[in-house]
Write a protein that holds these residues in place. Structure first.
Motif, short mmCIF file in Angstrom:
data_model
loop_
_atom_site.label_atom_id
_atom_site.label_comp_id
_atom_site.label_asym_id
_atom_site.label_seq_id
_atom_site.Cartn_x
_atom_site.Cartn_y
_atom_site.Cartn_z
N VAL A 1 0.87 -1.17 0.00
CA VAL A 1 0.00 0.00 0.00
C VAL A 1 0.91 1.23 0.00
CG1 VAL A 1 -1.73 1.32 1.27
CG2 VAL A 1 -1.86 -1.18 1.22
N ASN B 1 -8.77 5.40 1.66
CA ASN B 1 -8.59 3.96 1.88
C ASN B 1 -8.17 3.28 0.58
OD1 ASN B 1 -10.96 2.39 0.52
ND2 ASN B 1 -11.96 4.12 1.56
N GLN C 1 -7.82 -0.70 -1.34
CA GLN C 1 -8.29 -2.08 -1.27
C GLN C 1 -7.42 -2.96 -2.15
OE1 GLN C 1 -12.49 -2.83 -1.06
NE2 GLN C 1 -12.98 -0.66 -0.86
N ASP D 1 1.02 -7.66 13.83
CA ASP D 1 1.57 -6.32 13.68
C ASP D 1 3.07 -6.35 13.94
OD1 ASP D 1 2.06 -3.65 13.51
OD2 ASP D 1 0.69 -3.03 15.11
N TYR E 1 -3.16 -1.38 13.83
CA TYR E 1 -1.77 -1.71 13.54
C TYR E 1 -0.95 -0.42 13.49
CZ TYR E 1 -3.86 -6.13 12.06
OH TYR E 1 -4.56 -7.32 12.03
N VAL F 1 -3.15 1.89 11.32
CA VAL F 1 -3.73 1.21 10.17
C VAL F 1 -4.84 0.30 10.65
CG1 VAL F 1 -3.31 -0.35 8.22
CG2 VAL F 1 -1.55 1.29 8.91
N SER F 2 -5.96 0.33 9.96
CA SER F 2 -7.08 -0.55 10.26
C SER F 2 -7.34 -1.45 9.06
CB SER F 2 -8.33 0.28 10.59
OG SER F 2 -9.47 -0.56 10.73
N LEU F 3 -7.59 -2.74 9.31
CA LEU F 3 -7.87 -3.70 8.25
C LEU F 3 -9.27 -4.25 8.40
CD1 LEU F 3 -4.60 -5.87 8.11
CD2 LEU F 3 -5.14 -3.80 6.82
N ARG G 1 -9.63 -4.19 2.85
CA ARG G 1 -9.62 -2.73 2.89
C ARG G 1 -8.61 -2.24 3.93
NH1 ARG G 1 -14.59 1.66 3.31
NH2 ARG G 1 -13.47 3.20 4.56
N VAL G 2 -7.79 -1.28 3.51
CA VAL G 2 -6.74 -0.73 4.37
C VAL G 2 -7.04 0.74 4.62
CG1 VAL G 2 -4.27 -0.38 4.66
CG2 VAL G 2 -5.11 -2.34 3.34
N ASP G 3 -7.28 1.10 5.87
CA ASP G 3 -7.54 2.49 6.27
C ASP G 3 -6.35 2.99 7.08
OD1 ASP G 3 -10.52 3.25 5.56
OD2 ASP G 3 -10.58 1.18 6.27
N THR G 4 -5.74 4.05 6.58
CA THR G 4 -4.54 4.60 7.21
C THR G 4 -4.82 5.99 7.76
OG1 THR G 4 -3.16 3.36 5.65
CG2 THR G 4 -2.10 5.14 6.87
#
Length: 208
Positions: A49, A69, A71, A90, A103, A119-121, A178-181
């Motif tokens: 990412v 985000n 994906q 992590d 994370y 980071v949230s997955l 999905r990766v939310d940073t």
């Protein structure tokens, strides 16, 4: 041989007999698991990412700055139906402000005490063996399960038919990861030089 000598000899035999027979047998166990077939897990984009360059003056001074985000495709392929779980590990846990939920994004290389963010997955739209599934999460390594799309660090993630509460064996699985940073508030970061984001997460497949 007089009576006293005989009694002493008999007492000696009684004393050493337990030692002579104490190790005449030993137990052993042979453990292992027979599984239907090995599984392979893969991520699209080589699991990378990349948020590119983020201008420091665009960061919120007192709140987390949420980045767009991203994906990526997640796939699991097994030789046969296998009961498995995915676990997020992590590799930057020390940089997470809430390690049970988010994370870490690494530490500021110019100010090692500064956490860069989180980071949230989450797993979206899982499909296994050509049927729609839901994601389950276990807080006790598979003893109990509950529906939950978020992939919290260290928790087991399994997959089941919608409405079921136990994961099912699968041969093929595809899902969107999905990766939310989020970047930490700018007023708590030293940003006089370029600072690399350094999140590192391992998705591990475990057989149940």
């Amino acid at each position: 041989m007089n009576l006293l000598t005989c009694l002493l000899a008999f007492a000696y035999l009684l004393a050493v007999a337990p030692l002579a027979f104490a190790t005449s047998s030993v137990d052993m166990q042979v453990n292992g698991r027979i599984t239907p077939g090995a599984c392979a897990i893969a991520l699209s984009d080589n699991g990378l990412v990349d948020h590119g360059k983020i201008m420091a003056n665009t960061l919120h001074p007192s709140e987390f700055t949420v980045l767009p985000n991203q994906q990526m495709g997640l796939s699991v392929s097994c030789e046969g139906p296998v009961l498995f779980a995915l676990v997020g590990i992590d590799n930057k846990r020390e940089s997470s402000a809430a390690p049970d939920f988010f994370y870490g994004l690494g530490m500021n290389i110019h100010a090692p005490g500064e956490r860069l963010g989180s980071v949230s997955l989450s797993l979206r739209g899982p499909v296994g063996d050509s049927q729609s599934l839901q994601t389950l999460t276990s807080h006790d390594e598979g003893a109990t399960w509950a529906p939950e799309p978020y992939a919290y660090p260290g928790l087991f993630m399994g997959f089941a038919r919608v409405g079921d509460t136990l994961p099912m064996p699968l041969r093929q699985l595809v899902a969107s990861l999905r990766v939310d940073t989020s970047i930490s508030p700018a007023n708590g970061l030293t940003l006089k030089e370029q600072v690399p984001l350094d999140g590192s997460i391992t998705l591990e497949l475990r057989y149940l």
